[in-house]
Every structure is written in C-alpha cells, then in structure tokens.
Write a protein that holds these residues in place. Sequence first.
Motif: not given
Lengths: 484, 484
Positions: B51, B232, B272, B275, B235
């Motif tokens: 990620e 993003v 992210e 998460e 986001t």
Amino acid sequence: MNYDDVMKLALERGFYFPSCEIYADAQAGFWEYGPSGVGLKNKFLELWRRELVRRDNMLEIDGSQIMSQSVFEASGHLTSFADPIIQCKNCKSTFRADKLIVESTKIEIPESADLTDFDKAISENNLKCPNCKGGFEATRKFNMMFKVGIGPDGEPAYLRPETCQSIFVDFPRLYKTMRGKLPFGISQVGKSFRNEISPRQSLLRLREFYQAEIEVFCNPNKLNDLEKFSEVQDTVIRFQLDKLKEMTCKEAVNSGTIPNKFVAYYLGILAEFYEKTGIDMSRSRFRKLGEKEKAFYAEVAFDFEVETTTGWLELVACNYRSDYDLGSHAKKSKEKFEVMDDDVKVLPHVFEISMGIDRSLYSILEHCLQNDKENDRIVLSLKPYLAPVQVGILSLVKKDGLKEKTDEIYQLIKRKYDSFLDHSGAIGRRYRRLDEVGTPFAITVDHQTLQDDTVTLRDRDSMEQNRIKISEIDSVLYKKTAFP
Amino acid sequence: MNYDDVMKLALERGFYFPSCEIYADAQAGFWEYGPSGVGLKNKFLELWRRELVRRDNMLEIDGSQIMSQSVFEASGHLTSFADPIIQCKNCKSTFRADKLIVESTKIEIPESADLTDFDKAISENNLKCPNCKGGFEATRKFNMMFKVGIGPDGEPAYLRPETCQSIFVDFPRLYKTMRGKLPFGISQVGKSFRNEISPRQSLLRLREFYQAEIEVFCNPNKLNDLEKFSEVQDTVIRFQLDKLKEMTCKEAVNSGTIPNKFVAYYLGILAEFYEKTGIDMSRSRFRKLGEKEKAFYAEVAFDFEVETTTGWLELVACNYRSDYDLGSHAKKSKEKFEVMDDDVKVLPHVFEISMGIDRSLYSILEHCLQNDKENDRIVLSLKPYLAPVQVGILSLVKKDGLKEKTDEIYQLIKRKYDSFLDHSGAIGRRYRRLDEVGTPFAITVDHQTLQDDTVTLRDRDSMEQNRIKISEIDSVLYKKTAFP
C-alpha cells in the motif's frame, strides 16, 4: 563469473554496497542491502519458511538483539567467544595470534591455549609484524561480542553473537504456551553481531550479519524414531568424507555417515531447500567436522558448503548440540527446562541448522550470474520466485498512447508483483538491464496492444516472446512466479 | 478490551513477551515476538509494502544498524539526542529533569536549555526524589544512543536511533544507480535503538524497536505539481485541529490544513493503508504539531495517532524535514547530494513517514480483540490477510481414519498457508482457541469427508460452516486470505 563480477553487479544494480561509504570513518564489515538485495533476501526467506519452517511445522520467533549478560555467562560466550590477538608495537596492526603463528611456522596452537603459549611461540620463532617488521605486544584475549550499556548506569549487555540464544532462553515459555511436543522446532531470522578482527570480502565476513537459525528440541532416546524420515530417505546428499560421495539419506544412516535418522532428516530437507535456491548442487557438499574443528558444544557437526570462486564457503552449520544449551541456562537461571515426553521427564537435546543468509545470497548470485556471449548480455538466472523484480512493464515507444496503456497495466499489478515500469531508452537495452538484475519476465505494450488488448511476454532465459491477453497477465504471472 | 487483556493474550498466545525473562538481569524495554507476533508483523509489513512502497513505486533498502560516528555528528544526534537527567543521591533513581520539574511545578524548561537552568529550578522549588525524598545530583545530559566499540581499538560507532539515517547516507548511490527521478521514495524496515530512561508498557516504549520509515526526496519548488494527487483527493482524513474535523485531502489542501498536494498525497495513502489494517479509523486522527512539539529538523509535522485504552498513541510521525538531512550530510562528507531535476540542480527536500511497527501492532490487537459474550468466546477479529495462522486444520475425531485424512490435507497446504494442525481436545474448544489467536478459517474433516471428499469450512466471525470440496481448498483460501 567470479567474485569481482558479482561485486560489480552488486554495486551497480543495487544488491549491496558498503555502509556509511560517504564517510572516512566507515567501518569495515558493515554492508547495506539495496533494493535488489532486499527483494532477493525477502524471497529467499519466504522459501526458507516454506521449505523448512512450515514444512516441518516449526515455530518462528523474533527476539531482541541486545541480551542480558547472564545469557552469555550461561552460554559460555563471555569467557570462550574470544580470539587471541597480538598487536604490533610499531604500526599498531592487529592479528589473530593463532593464525599468524600457524601461517608462519605451521605450529598449531589451539585458540583456547594459555596466552603465554602464544607469546612463547612468537618469541621462540622470532615472529615480526608482516606489515612493518615491528615487534608484538603480549597476546591478549579479544572478546568478539559488542558490549552496550543499558540505562543511565550503563548496565552491561551484549549484542547477540548468534540468534539461537533467544530460542534457548525462550524455550520454557514457548514450549508451554504453544503446546509443545518433542521434536519441537523453533526458528528465527535476524541480525547477529561479531566484532571480527579481519572482516573482509563484503558479504562473506561481516561484523553485522543475518542468520536464519533453527533449533530442533528432541528426546535423545528417540533419534531413530522418526516417521517423517521416509519423506527424505531417497533424497541424495553429497558428502565430503575421504572423498566426495553421493548417497541417499537412507544410505547415509545405514552406513553410519550420519549418526541417526533425526539428523539425516534435517540434512535432507536442508539439501532439498538449497536445491530450490538455484545454487548448483553439484558444487555443494556436507562436510563432517573433525574433533578439532567442531564448536565446543557440538557432539556431531556437518557444514553445508558451496564452491565459489573464492573457495568453499560454509553456508550452514548443522550441529548436534546435545543438552549443552538448555542445561547451561537451566543451571544459571534455575528455571525448569525439562519437559514431559511420553510420561518421561527429559531435558531436550538440540539439533541446530544455523544458516548464514548473506553468504547464501552471495552464492546464489555467483552461481546464477552468466555471461551469455552469444547474445551479448549478462544474465542473472535467478529462479523466478527469488527474483527481486519479477516483471518489467515496458512501452515499446512512448507515443501514440502506448505510455498511458503501459501505465494502466502497471497500476493493475504493481501492488501484487515486484514490477519495474520503464519507458525510456531502446527496448533492447531495457531488456538487457532487466536480464542483468535477474527479472524473469517482461511485458511490452506495442501498437497491437491498442487493437486487441494483448501484450508480449518475454522470457529472460529463452528470450522468447509470446502474446498474451491483458486479462491473463495476473494468472500467467501468478503461475510463473509461484514458489515450487 | 484493554491493555491488560491484550497483554494476557500476548503472553499466553505467543504474540510477545519479555526478553531474557528467565534471568534477574533482564533489562526493561526489550521484548520478543513469539510465533503469533512474527506472523502478524510479517503480514503487516507485506501490507505496508503493497500500500505504500509498491503503490508509490518506492525503493526499499536494508542498512546496517551499527553506523559510524560521523553519521551522527552530521545528523545532530551526537549533540542533540540527549535528555537532561537527574539522579537521586540516596536511592540512585534516575529521572528526566524536564519531566520531573513540569510535573511538580508546571514550569516548562525546554530539553535544550542549559543544565544549570534545571538545577536552578530544582533547588528553587526544593524538589526531592519522588521515591525516597532524597536530594539530587547535578543535572547531566544523557545521550540516548547506544555506543559500541569496533575492532580491537574500540573505535566509536553507534546503534542507529532511527532507520532513516541509512537512507540519507545512501541517497547519492541509490539515486545514481537506480536511475532516480524526483520525487524519489526510499523506504526501510528495521530495528532502531534508544537508551530510554523509562521504557514501559511492553511494545509502547521500547529500547529496541522496529521502524518502517519512508523518505520521499522531492523538489521543493514542485510541491503542488503532483499528478497522482488525484488518486487520493477524495480520501477522507480526520484532523485534530481546534477540534476533530473530517475532510478530504482536497479540502485539506484548499483550506490550508495541509500545506501542499505533496504532503496531502502521502497522508492520504497512509490513511488508506491504516484503513486496511483493521484499526478503527473513527478512533484515529492526524494531529498537526505546534512549533514547540516538532522535532528540530521539521518544517511541518503531523502525527498519526490512534486511541487505545492507554490513551492516544503516536503511530507515525510525518515530518517535512526540508533539506536539513541531505544538507548536513553533504556538508560533513563533502559528497554531492544535489541532483538534476528538469535541467535544474536541486538539493532535494525530504518528507518522512516514520512508522512505529510495534505500536501499530499493539493498536491492531487492541482494536480487534473482542469479548463475544453471546457466544462465550474471545475473538481476535484480525483481517484474514493479517492473521498469523490463516487456517486451522482439524479432525473431528482422531479415529476411523479421520486423522490420516486430515494430515493429508495439511500436507497439501502447509507450505503455502500458515496453518495449524490440531487433533486433540473437544472440537468446540479447538475453535475457541483459533478464534482467540485470530485464525479466520477452520477446515474440519469429519465422517462425511471419507465419503464425498468434502470438508467443513468455518468462518471465525460468523461462526458459520459450509461444506467445500477438498479440491477447492486452495482456491477458496487463496481468495479469502488475499490482500485487498
């Protein structure tokens, strides 16, 4: 290809390079893994986990590198893990006393001899400093552990010289909480530290290095009572005895080359592991160590060695350590290390598979690096599952929307596969660069891609290209880069 | 569930436990990861790689932990990485002078003040040892780096207090050999070492700890020139400003909460990432640090914090370090750190994402550990891709050939999946044990298996069981344990 070729590759392609190299006080024996080295190392360790840890249902732990003084009092390192050294009075160069004496006079004085024995040999043979012909100070013991001070009072502790001590010290808790049953294997990957007098040859003799150690705790009365031995009985192992000899694990046990099925099983799965690393096994051997060579705690010892252009390298020490370790820690700590095995209380014995990761990686690189003169390229023929970059993603040219299409494909797969996106330069040169870093596959987007959603898949070794659909890329790569 | 519940789980189920615990001289601040902890950590790091590192096309290196003195002269650690400490003349207890003074008097003296300022505050306020009411020795500086001596002459070197120094020192080589282009991200996972005065709360304040650090080198004139920001922009991030406020990355940039798109992009992908770890993001926040709180090298700094039963924990420090690091090393080493960016020579600035791995793992455990009273069980609801044991392989009973059939299935999958084979005890109790260690799936062999080659697949969270074919096990597990 030889040591220098590997070094060139390592420095130029991000496998490894000296630590703190921009500074004059950079210390010898410390090296860094670059991006390619990290990729190779991580995948090598995944293979190790698959073929040894998971295969044999072992546990894996990760212990502190700084450990208390008591640990090394019990293990014997505080008193025994020391080299006899001598220093030149004139140029201050330092040497291992035993090595200097044996090289100059052929007289072998054991490391553990009295310091006066070394001094006597030096003076009787009138040995002088090889660098400047100066005389020597008296021999002294130099402990190879790095000492650190903890807290404001600087309480003594040490960087571990081998990872296995954590495993021994943690054994009582692990056996109890993880519902242990003999034989019981515990493994660990991590850094160890030895203040070597003469670190040298990059990854081959480091002061800070990676070990992957396995300690299998067993009942010494059941070393031939091992059902799973049948899994390896036909596995062929090469032994260095009087001469090099190939035999199956079963033959090795029957002939007494290996003392029991228990040891034979672990040598067998170790050989099967290395077979999968891409090391040329015809240039490997298990060497049984003689009484003088063995570590002080070892009852039987085999070194797994690989031939490289620097000579035979010891990659793994396999030691039957008996109850030396658990016994020493039990005595020092007063903690209980005995366990019940079939209603009998037993202090487990230990068989150890102590692997040097850095040397293993070096050997893989040397055995896989090839000068493919016919095709005018250097190829690093790593197994696809060990390659740091698994796939190159290339646009044939940048224009006509090929760059954007290539970027899309890269987005699709980059989280899952170690991929390298490359748009710039002649396509042939880009393939060569991928070959050199060991990338087994390259996907190229060309004009046909825009018409039919296919790409070319190039194979590093055969240099052949086939068209596959974009929708197949994931499943094709998954199969081709899967561990065996 | 609170800190004590997590600790109980950690000790009993092999997540973590104190290092050298069998010895009286075990030092505080050193902990070991047991088998469950190693599994969770490795998978957490794989998620981090996916990620952050691979997503953003960063490099990963693995540098030496022992580094030369010059490195820390340049970085400022040798002079600045020190706490003012005081020791009780009577009981020898040691305290941070600044902390003791502020706790007793509310007077804030900066860490960097003259030592006499601390002494003055102590004597003027008549402060005594909290343990024994004794008086204090004069305040002294205590450097938190661990020093080691290299070679027989003990040349000074240090265990790195942060992994990022390797990245800075290696930057010139990496940029050149890896064909760098700004922005250029380099990451590293590894141990760092700090000789804390008061290590405490297991993984929360360690002397030896894991960091995953990312340093992104950038052109300071292009901080709003970042195409990938669009990935993003929507986001949502939670900020602790005057009060807690949710906003998208785009809103954060537009409102000036984050100074530019470059920083916003990295905070976005970091959010992210977390998460996906299973941390409850409604109990997380980015906190912008005030002038006094920031590290001395930081121009802008955000801490990513998570709420636990021990309070808010800082998991990640995000610092815009400007050219402090490269500038310092360039000056000290005389090496060239400038690079060309669009034909302009630039000394790159650095944005850092410095993650504490141990604290992150603790937070995941605390947020995922649940007391499911309805079903009379403790469940660790780890994401399947983070679970140390991915699947339990159980025989309903041992007899009638079920054991052998179960062993066969285990053999089929054990190399690929972290599996736990379990034949003993009531089946309900075996499921509970798997639930507690976070195992998302259990495969059970029963009498029907012998007839139709199907097994039951139990889901940890729903506790539901479905029958699947043995031939489907691999593909079902592959899908269910895949990273998102």
